[in-house]
Design a protein around this motif. Sequence first.
Motif, PDB file in Angstrom:
ATOM      1  N   LYS A  94       0.854  -1.186   0.000  1.00 48.97           N
ATOM      2  CA  LYS A  94       0.000   0.000   0.000  1.00 48.97           C
ATOM      3  C   LYS A  94       0.888   1.234   0.000  1.00 48.97           C
TER       4      LYS A  94
ATOM      5  N   ASN B  45       0.984   5.791  -0.145  1.00 46.17           N
ATOM      6  CA  ASN B  45       0.316   7.084  -0.033  1.00 46.17           C
ATOM      7  C   ASN B  45       0.767   7.931  -1.207  1.00 46.17           C
TER       8      ASN B  45
ATOM      9  N   TYR C 279       0.692  11.763  -3.249  1.00 43.41           N
ATOM     10  CA  TYR C 279       0.573  13.211  -3.061  1.00 43.41           C
ATOM     11  C   TYR C 279       0.757  13.919  -4.397  1.00 43.41           C
TER      12      TYR C 279
ATOM     13  N   PHE D  47      -2.330  15.935  -0.227  1.00 45.88           N
ATOM     14  CA  PHE D  47      -2.673  14.528  -0.126  1.00 45.88           C
ATOM     15  C   PHE D  47      -3.659  14.146  -1.227  1.00 45.88           C
TER      16      PHE D  47
ATOM     17  N   ARG E 105      -4.178  10.265  -2.307  1.00 49.32           N
ATOM     18  CA  ARG E 105      -4.787   8.984  -1.921  1.00 49.32           C
ATOM     19  C   ARG E 105      -3.980   8.310  -0.815  1.00 49.32           C
ATOM     20  N   LYS E 106      -4.692   7.653   0.079  1.00 50.06           N
ATOM     21  CA  LYS E 106      -4.062   6.929   1.191  1.00 50.06           C
ATOM     22  C   LYS E 106      -4.244   5.427   0.960  1.00 50.06           C
ATOM     23  N   ASN E 107      -3.201   4.676   1.268  1.00 50.32           N
ATOM     24  CA  ASN E 107      -3.221   3.210   1.177  1.00 50.32           C
ATOM     25  C   ASN E 107      -3.666   2.699  -0.188  1.00 50.32           C
TER      26      ASN E 107
END
Length: 163
Positions: A58, A60, A62, A119, A121-123
């Motif tokens: 996964k 992150n 930016y 930011f 997307r996360k994971n």
Amino acid sequence: MITNNKRNFFKVVTLSTIFAFTACTTNDFFNEYKSLSDGWKKSEPAIFSFESLDTISKHNAYINVRTKNNYPYSNLFLIVKMHPPEGSATVDTLQYQMANADGSMLGTGFTDVKEHKLFWRKNIRFIKQGVYKIEVEHAIRKVNEVKGDAVLEGITEIGLQVQ
């Protein structure tokens, strides 16, 4: 002759130097910038491509934006399209605050150029092996105008960072 105090001082300096250099490293999977010499043209999205072979990890993600003080808005609207190696693209419409209420730019930096780490997307997992293409375009427009700004002034670079 070197005394114990001097030896301890040299050890502290050496360890501090090693720590400083290792602390500055990041775990970037991808990090690239596109320069915009004449502003950001709406007709020319920033396009990034990278290959992913790992379908499990996964990340992150930016969008990095470098602005000058002449950026005319307090926010930034972006449309980000991710094209996987196969299948349909996903599209995100994003809004970011770029300036304080008094007009001073947010972001980091001591000069008139500010770095904004936005930011996205996360994971995120890249579930298919192959080349991914990311398109980033601005969607800024003035009040009561439909078309939007043909050229967005004050932005010097757009980047994509995946950690």
